[in-house]
Design an enzyme around this catalytic site. Structure first.
Site, mmCIF file in Angstrom:
data_model
loop_
_atom_site.group_PDB
_atom_site.id
_atom_site.type_symbol
_atom_site.label_atom_id
_atom_site.label_comp_id
_atom_site.label_asym_id
_atom_site.label_seq_id
_atom_site.Cartn_x
_atom_site.Cartn_y
_atom_site.Cartn_z
ATOM 1 N N TYR A 158 0.832 -1.203 0.000
ATOM 2 C CA TYR A 158 0.000 0.000 0.000
ATOM 3 C C TYR A 158 0.869 1.256 0.000
ATOM 4 O O TYR A 158 0.658 2.183 -0.787
ATOM 5 C CB TYR A 158 -0.909 -0.022 1.222
ATOM 6 C CG TYR A 158 -1.776 1.195 1.400
ATOM 7 C CD1 TYR A 158 -2.857 1.435 0.560
ATOM 8 C CD2 TYR A 158 -1.538 2.099 2.436
ATOM 9 C CE1 TYR A 158 -3.670 2.551 0.740
ATOM 10 C CE2 TYR A 158 -2.347 3.213 2.621
ATOM 11 C CZ TYR A 158 -3.410 3.436 1.767
ATOM 12 O OH TYR A 158 -4.208 4.529 1.939
ATOM 13 N N LYS A 162 1.250 4.386 -2.786
ATOM 14 C CA LYS A 162 0.964 5.772 -2.439
ATOM 15 C C LYS A 162 2.166 6.677 -2.716
ATOM 16 O O LYS A 162 2.010 7.808 -3.186
ATOM 17 C CB LYS A 162 0.525 5.868 -0.982
ATOM 18 C CG LYS A 162 -0.832 5.221 -0.725
ATOM 19 C CD LYS A 162 -1.917 5.844 -1.582
ATOM 20 C CE LYS A 162 -3.278 5.274 -1.341
ATOM 21 N NZ LYS A 162 -4.344 5.966 -2.114
#
Length: 199
Positions: A158, A162
């Site tokens: 994740y 990002k």
């Protein structure tokens, strides 16, 4: 009645059935912009859009998985067919799966990349193409996260996506700015939303 500072704009907000995306869509709509509100859950998208309409905004809820490039392209086309143009695109939809690095599954890895990076990239592409055709510029926003800049256990994939959005934004500026399109990224910290409360 809120000040109508977005009255000449038309926006797409992905992942906006609840949470941060919903509030962004709500604020845009209540300040004058017709909004195409997307969520992977069609029922949630429709209810969220109806709630915004009940407050006095103009909002249409559309289902679809933004990991699917055709869904993303259809969003841009739908904004134009429903509202006549597209001037704001907010790539808010994202998938977070927290898991130990040693046990992370290949299918989960590729799913997160497809949603967080692929969905954002191709929404920006579809929106920028439309904005270029219109010749009046526009605004594109990527939703990063504090974990793109601060290590958090079990968030490696994740966090990687990002941080990737931040570099994507920097890279695209040179290609879109000549067409009057601005491209920015923001990185919210921990926010209380229905999704974060449930995890």
């Amino acid at each position: 009645m809120a000040e109508q500072i977005f009255k000449d704009q038309v926006a797409i907000v992905t992942g906006a059935g609840e949470g941060i995306g919903h509030e962004i869509a709500r604020r845009l709509a209540l300040q004058g912009a017709p909004v195409l509100l997307n969520d992977i859950n069609l029922a949630l998208a429709k209810q969220a859009a109806q709630d915004i309409c009940d407050e006095g905004g103009t909002c249409v809820g559309v289902g679809g998985d933004i990991a699917d490039i055709e869904v993303v392209r259809d969003l841009a086309a739908r904004a134009v067919s429903d509202f006549g143009r597209l001037t704001i695109a907010i790539a808010n939809a994202g998938l977070s799966l927290w898991n130990d690095f040693f046990d992370f599954k290949s299918e989960d890895f590729h799913r997160i990349l497809a949603v967080n990076l692929g969905g954002s990239f191709f929404l920006a592409q579809a929106a920028a193409r439309q904005m270029r055709r219109q010749g009046t510029g526009g605004r594109i926003l990527f939703m990063s996260s504090v974990v793109g800049n601060q290590a958090v256990a079990e968030s490696s994939v994740y966090a990687m996506t990002k941080k990737g959005l931040e570099m994507l934004a920097r890279s695209l500026v040179s290609e879109v700015s000549a067409h009057g399109i601005t491209l920015n990224v923001i990185a919210p910290g921990a926010t209380v939303t229905p999704r974060t409360v449930a995890t």
